[in-house]
Scaffold this active site. Structure first.
Site, PDB file in Angstrom:
ATOM      1  N   HIS A 161     -17.393   2.757   0.418  1.00  0.00           N
ATOM      2  CA  HIS A 161     -16.341   2.066  -0.326  1.00  0.00           C
ATOM      3  C   HIS A 161     -16.824   1.947  -1.769  1.00  0.00           C
ATOM      4  CE1 HIS A 161     -13.266  -1.271  -0.907  1.00  0.00           C
ATOM      5  NE2 HIS A 161     -14.020  -1.350  -1.981  1.00  0.00           N
ATOM      6  N   GLY A 166      -7.642  -8.103   3.385  1.00  0.00           N
ATOM      7  CA  GLY A 166      -8.716  -8.717   4.174  1.00  0.00           C
ATOM      8  C   GLY A 166      -8.979  -8.013   5.493  1.00  0.00           C
ATOM      9  N   GLY A 167      -8.643  -6.699   5.564  1.00  0.00           N
ATOM     10  CA  GLY A 167      -8.925  -5.931   6.775  1.00  0.00           C
ATOM     11  C   GLY A 167      -7.990  -6.227   7.937  1.00  0.00           C
ATOM     12  N   GLU A 220      -9.622   0.362  -5.694  1.00  0.00           N
ATOM     13  CA  GLU A 220     -10.519   0.637  -4.574  1.00  0.00           C
ATOM     14  C   GLU A 220     -10.349   2.071  -4.110  1.00  0.00           C
ATOM     15  OE1 GLU A 220     -11.288  -3.673  -2.543  1.00  0.00           O
ATOM     16  OE2 GLU A 220      -9.846  -2.380  -1.527  1.00  0.00           O
ATOM     17  N   ARG A 232      -6.393  -8.553  -9.598  1.00  0.00           N
ATOM     18  CA  ARG A 232      -7.018  -9.863  -9.819  1.00  0.00           C
ATOM     19  C   ARG A 232      -8.497  -9.657 -10.064  1.00  0.00           C
ATOM     20  NH1 ARG A 232      -9.857  -9.785  -4.987  1.00  0.00           N
ATOM     21  NH2 ARG A 232      -8.710  -8.924  -3.221  1.00  0.00           N
ATOM     22  N   LYS A 257      -2.274   1.238   9.235  1.00  0.00           N
ATOM     23  CA  LYS A 257      -2.511   0.113   8.316  1.00  0.00           C
ATOM     24  C   LYS A 257      -1.226  -0.624   7.988  1.00  0.00           C
ATOM     25  CE  LYS A 257      -6.134   1.597   5.125  1.00  0.00           C
ATOM     26  NZ  LYS A 257      -6.399   1.917   3.710  1.00  0.00           N
ATOM     27  N   HIS A 314     -14.540  -5.057   8.304  1.00  0.00           N
ATOM     28  CA  HIS A 314     -13.844  -4.511   7.134  1.00  0.00           C
ATOM     29  C   HIS A 314     -13.922  -5.428   5.926  1.00  0.00           C
ATOM     30  CE1 HIS A 314     -12.268  -1.227   9.496  1.00  0.00           C
ATOM     31  NE2 HIS A 314     -11.748  -2.073  10.361  1.00  0.00           N
ATOM     32  N   LYS A 338       0.839  -1.202   0.000  1.00  0.00           N
ATOM     33  CA  LYS A 338       0.000   0.000   0.000  1.00  0.00           C
ATOM     34  C   LYS A 338       0.875   1.255   0.000  1.00  0.00           C
ATOM     35  CE  LYS A 338      -3.737  -2.158   2.711  1.00  0.00           C
ATOM     36  NZ  LYS A 338      -4.571  -2.801   1.707  1.00  0.00           N
TER      37      LYS A 338
HETATM   38  P1  ADP Z   1      -7.565  -4.359   2.699  1.00  0.00           P
HETATM   39  O1  ADP Z   1      -6.331  -4.569   1.914  1.00  0.00           O
HETATM   40  O2  ADP Z   1      -7.528  -5.053   4.002  1.00  0.00           O
HETATM   41  O3  ADP Z   1      -8.778  -4.625   1.874  1.00  0.00           O
HETATM   42  P2  ADP Z   1      -8.209  -1.526   2.424  1.00  0.00           P
HETATM   43  O4  ADP Z   1      -7.223  -0.409   2.472  1.00  0.00           O
HETATM   44  O5  ADP Z   1      -8.763  -1.889   1.094  1.00  0.00           O
HETATM   45  O6  ADP Z   1      -7.540  -2.796   3.096  1.00  0.00           O
HETATM   46  O7  ADP Z   1      -9.393  -1.167   3.424  1.00  0.00           O
HETATM   47  C1  ADP Z   1     -10.397  -2.089   3.759  1.00  0.00           C
HETATM   48  C2  ADP Z   1     -11.599  -1.351   4.372  1.00  0.00           C
HETATM   49  O8  ADP Z   1     -11.194  -0.569   5.520  1.00  0.00           O
HETATM   50  C3  ADP Z   1     -12.242  -0.329   3.461  1.00  0.00           C
HETATM   51  O9  ADP Z   1     -13.188  -0.922   2.602  1.00  0.00           O
HETATM   52  C4  ADP Z   1     -12.883   0.613   4.465  1.00  0.00           C
HETATM   53  O10 ADP Z   1     -14.065   0.037   4.972  1.00  0.00           O
HETATM   54  C5  ADP Z   1     -11.867   0.674   5.578  1.00  0.00           C
HETATM   55  N1  ADP Z   1     -10.884   1.794   5.414  1.00  0.00           N
HETATM   56  C6  ADP Z   1      -9.698   1.736   4.791  1.00  0.00           C
HETATM   57  N2  ADP Z   1      -9.057   2.917   4.837  1.00  0.00           N
HETATM   58  C7  ADP Z   1      -9.856   3.773   5.512  1.00  0.00           C
HETATM   59  C8  ADP Z   1      -9.755   5.161   5.915  1.00  0.00           C
HETATM   60  N3  ADP Z   1      -8.695   5.892   5.635  1.00  0.00           N
HETATM   61  N4  ADP Z   1     -10.793   5.698   6.606  1.00  0.00           N
HETATM   62  C9  ADP Z   1     -11.864   4.960   6.912  1.00  0.00           C
HETATM   63  N5  ADP Z   1     -12.018   3.659   6.574  1.00  0.00           N
HETATM   64  C10 ADP Z   1     -11.031   3.057   5.874  1.00  0.00           C
HETATM   65  P1  ADP Z   2     -10.720  -7.313  -0.710  1.00  0.00           P
HETATM   66  O1  ADP Z   2     -11.309  -7.848   0.566  1.00  0.00           O
HETATM   67  O2  ADP Z   2      -9.242  -7.527  -0.815  1.00  0.00           O
HETATM   68  O3  ADP Z   2     -11.110  -5.899  -1.006  1.00  0.00           O
HETATM   69  P2  ADP Z   2     -12.567  -9.152  -2.046  1.00  0.00           P
HETATM   70  O4  ADP Z   2     -13.707  -8.629  -1.311  1.00  0.00           O
HETATM   71  O5  ADP Z   2     -12.694  -9.404  -3.508  1.00  0.00           O
HETATM   72  O6  ADP Z   2     -11.310  -8.184  -1.904  1.00  0.00           O
HETATM   73  O7  ADP Z   2     -12.186 -10.508  -1.292  1.00  0.00           O
HETATM   74  C1  ADP Z   2     -11.034 -11.271  -1.464  1.00  0.00           C
HETATM   75  C2  ADP Z   2     -11.023 -12.256  -0.326  1.00  0.00           C
HETATM   76  O8  ADP Z   2     -12.079 -13.192  -0.471  1.00  0.00           O
HETATM   77  C3  ADP Z   2      -9.817 -13.119  -0.225  1.00  0.00           C
HETATM   78  O9  ADP Z   2      -8.756 -12.482   0.373  1.00  0.00           O
HETATM   79  C4  ADP Z   2     -10.339 -14.292   0.615  1.00  0.00           C
HETATM   80  O10 ADP Z   2     -10.238 -14.060   2.002  1.00  0.00           O
HETATM   81  C5  ADP Z   2     -11.793 -14.372   0.280  1.00  0.00           C
HETATM   82  N1  ADP Z   2     -12.236 -15.560  -0.501  1.00  0.00           N
HETATM   83  C6  ADP Z   2     -13.519 -15.815  -0.799  1.00  0.00           C
HETATM   84  N2  ADP Z   2     -13.640 -16.926  -1.479  1.00  0.00           N
HETATM   85  C7  ADP Z   2     -12.430 -17.425  -1.676  1.00  0.00           C
HETATM   86  C8  ADP Z   2     -11.912 -18.567  -2.346  1.00  0.00           C
HETATM   87  N3  ADP Z   2     -12.682 -19.426  -3.008  1.00  0.00           N
HETATM   88  N4  ADP Z   2     -10.607 -18.742  -2.343  1.00  0.00           N
HETATM   89  C9  ADP Z   2      -9.817 -17.901  -1.713  1.00  0.00           C
HETATM   90  N5  ADP Z   2     -10.227 -16.820  -1.078  1.00  0.00           N
HETATM   91  C10 ADP Z   2     -11.530 -16.567  -1.049  1.00  0.00           C
HETATM   92 MG    MG Z   3      -9.360  -3.704   0.097  1.00  0.00          MG
END
Ligand code: ADP
Ligand code: ADP
Ligand code: MG
Length: 667
Positions: free
Chosen positions: A224, A180-181, A291, A308, A174, A251, A134
């Protein structure tokens, strides 16, 4: 054949195609099945790889070939790069699709696939690497002119606390390598800062092997919003509009939709342009997702790129009619994309929603569940799409992500898509283990959801209190279970019951528990086509697992009933209940109830030889029942006085049913 206008005449250089004939899918469950579906349509053969836990899974059966790659733990199977490459070599596959999760964003895997002379269906290892952190991704985004949240993404980890103070609370700490939060901490005040930084670094180290952190201004009530992008190797880059994924728990997304109510044409253009600028900066090819997070005033900021296919890609497919897996495969073969931005924009129509069905318990903070799926099915409709990894009989283990299926509906309007989702979810049979299905129905039924007042704390804000099950429905579920059990004893029950028996009608009793609730159903077969249930005259019909009941008010309700080992799963009015039957005579084996005479097997009472108050000898025949075409005498357990007679001639009784009680004289 091609439904898109050919753009070949615009590219002067001859195009070299590396055809994919056999694709290995390095994933499992619903996404493996979903990729197979497109392969079949394109004439591409498929290879499934599977762990021991998935040996009987649907995706293994439906693949053209399948290779066992290891035991259940993912580290020894779906994350084992060497085993997966070996499986590709063993089967002669020429390409690998990673799906999502597992190795999908692992640049080492993408590189290893290439080194083995195979095509990786996804972006280049370099593009994966540049977006994998990130920290780096935000630097690239800022340089490309994409708005990023105020924060710190520098190298100096010793400066984190000072930078957080400069940004001002609340801040979000972060993990740079996070996903995955995981590895995220919200900090509201200075006193909590040091501990949050330390905790996030520790979690980042153990989960991702990299303790680098970044800091962002925490946006309190964000949406989001993410942009789907597609690029080919010939310089075409398009975005397929946005998806809104604000409905999250922990998350993690559970409901997604397209388009977003918060995004109008101008904002869509701005967000799309930002996403494409970033994609161009890293030479992106294939499908990806940018995102973003949107503040209440409509300002948006870059969050991360997922290099992906995304779990929620079907909502984009539903509004564009573009098959994203097909596009991934065509790009991987070296084909140009068959559309440009202008054409994509004309293809978008209607609205789509996806609900993720998880094996989890919403009343216990969404704790993942495992168990057996007794029954799974949905009605058919041309606006309904179900991407499932399970079928009736599937075993859900603790080894993998508990997502079972995705239900996607399309509508001409968002309202229609919601109504259709509600219709589909309420008719879905999914019995045997706890899932979030009823919870999802509650969310899409919520007025704030229907209005579109969405933000990432929606679930926490509106659903912090566990919902009590509706008592009336719960009782109906118990009645439905009792009637199905009863019909199994008396044989098929058509619309009305036939046969008239002149007897006195005593109510039978069945007891169930459902969570903390205790339920009792009483019923008596009146022999004239009606039953008395809980004191009310009803008509009923039972056809296999479907039962209907019609009361005096004329209302006919229906339920679906599936049972296993004394537990009854009932779908009634769109809700599912799991009932445990309380044994009729739970302590009969313990001897405490040695006063009771019980039915040794299911059958019918044909003679009653005693009445209450009568003295009986040990072994005296109290009643005669007919079962399996034979008569059986029910004997007094000891000498004494008959204190209770629970049945009447003509009654059907269950095995273990208490028929009469004989008290010893000195009792
Ligand atoms: P991940 O790689 O775990 O998916 P993200 O950066 O995509 O991490 O953030 C996952 C979720 O966390 C977002 O969909 C949102 O709900 C929350 N989030 C992330 N960054 C922020 C922020 N700066 N302020 C508020 N919520 C956030
Ligand atoms: P993100 O959470 O990174 O924003 P997505 O919501 O697309 O993105 O979710 C990706 C996540 O979904 C993976 O990291 C994993 O935890 C979960 N997942 C769901 N189904 C599967 C699967 N069949 N194989 C692997 N991971 C899966
Ligand atoms: Mg994300």
């Amino acid at each position: 054949m091609n439904e898109f206008p050919s753009m070949d005449e615009t590219s002067p250089a001859p195009i070299e195609i590396t055809p994919i004939r056999k694709l290995l899918i390095a994933n499992r469950g619903e996404i493996a099945s979903r990729i197979q579906r497109t392969c079949k349509a394109m004439g591409i053969e498929t290879v499934a790889v599977f762990s021991d836990a998935d040996a009987d899974a649907p995706f293994v059966r439906t693949a053209d070939e399948a290779v066992r790659i290891g035991p259940a733990p993912s580290a020894e199977s779906y994350l084992d790069v060497a085993s997966i490459i070996a499986a590709a070599e063993l089967t002669g596959a020429d390409a690998v699709h990673p799906g999502f999760g597992f190795l999908a964003e692992n640049e080492g895997f993408a590189a290893a696939v290439g080194e083995a002379g195979l095509t990786f269906v996804g972006p280049t290892p370099a593009a994966i690497r540049s977006m994998g952190s990130k920290q780096k991704a935000k630097q690239i985004a800022r340089d490309a002119g994409v708005p990023v949240i105020e924060g710190y993404d520098g190298e100096d980890q010793g400066a984190l606390a000072k930078e957080a103070l400069a940004i001002g609370f609340p801040v979000l700490v972060k993990a740079s390598a996070g996903g995955g939060g995981k590895g995220m901490r919200i900090v509201h005040e200075e006193s909590a800062l040091a501990a949050a930084i330390e905790g996030a670094a520790r979690e980042a180290k153990s989960s991702f092997g990299d303790e680098t952190l970044i800091i962002e201004k925490y946006i309190e009530r964000p949406r989001h919003i993410e942009i789907q992008i597609l690029g080919d190797e010939h310089g075409t880059l398009v975005h397929l509009h946005e998806r809104e994924c604000s409905i999250q728990r922990r998350h993690q997304k559970i409901i997604e939709e397209a388009p977003s109510l918060a995004v109008g044409p101008a904002l869509r253009r701005a967000m799309g342009d930002s996403a494409l600028k970033l994609a161009e900066a890293i030479g992106y090819t294939g499908a990806g997702t940018v995102e973003m997070i949107m503040d209440t005033d409509g300002s948006f900021y870059f969050l991360e790129v997922n290099t992906r296919l995304q779990v929620e890609h079907p909502v984009t497919e539903a509004i564009t009619d573009i098959d994203l897996v097909e596009m991934q495969l065509r790009v991987a073969q070296g084909e140009p994309l068959p559309f440009d931005q202008e054409l994509v924009d004309t293809m978008v129509s209607g609205a789509a929603i996806e609900c993720r069905i998880y094996a989890e318990d919403p009343s216990k903070d969404f704790l993942p569940q495992s168990g057996r799926v007794l029954e799974f099915g949905l009605p058919d409709a041309d606006w309904l799409r179900v991407d499932a990894g399970i079928e009736s009989g599937s075993e859900v283990t603790i080894h993998y992500d508990p997502m079972l299926a995705k239900v996607i509906t399309w509508g001409r309007t968002r309202w229609e898509a919601i109504a259709r989702m509600r219709w589909a979810l309420r008719r879905m049979t999914l019995m045997g283990l706890k899932t979030n299905r009823d919870f999802l129905i509650d969310v899409i039924d919520h007025p704030a959801f229907v209005e579109g007042d969405l933000h990432t704390h929606f679930v926490a804000e509106h659903f912090s209190e566990p919902r009590e099950p509706d008592a009336k429905l719960l009782q109906r579920a118990a009645v439905a279970a009792a009637l199905v059990a009863w019909s199994r004893r008396v044989g098929p029950v058509a619309n009305v019951l036939t046969g008239y028996r002149n007897n006195r009608f005593r109510d039978q009793r069945v007891n169930y528990t459902c969570g903390d609730a205790a339920l009792e159903v009483t019923y008596a077969d009146l022999g004239d086509g009606s039953l008395r249930v809980d004191g009310e005259l009803i008509e009923t019909g039972v056809d296999g697992r479907t039962v209907w009941v019609q009361g005096a008010d004329g209302l006919r309700w229906r339920a679906e009933v599936v049972d296993a080992d004394g537990s009854w799963h009932v779908l009634v009015d769109g809700r599912t209940f799991a009932l445990a039957e309380v044994p009729r005579f739970p302590d009969r084996s313990a001897g405490a109830s040695s006063d009771g005479a019980v039915a040794p097997m299911p059958g019918k009472i044909v003679q009653l030889l005693v009445s209450v108050g009568e003295n009986v000898r040990l072994g005296q025949t109290l009643a005669v029942m007919e079962a399996m075409k034979m008569e059986h005498s029910i004997a007094a357990p000891h000498a004494g006085v008959v204190s209770e007679v629970r049945v009447a001639v003509g009654d059907q009784v269950d095995e273990g049913a208490l028929l009469a009680v004989v008290l010893e004289e000195d009792d």
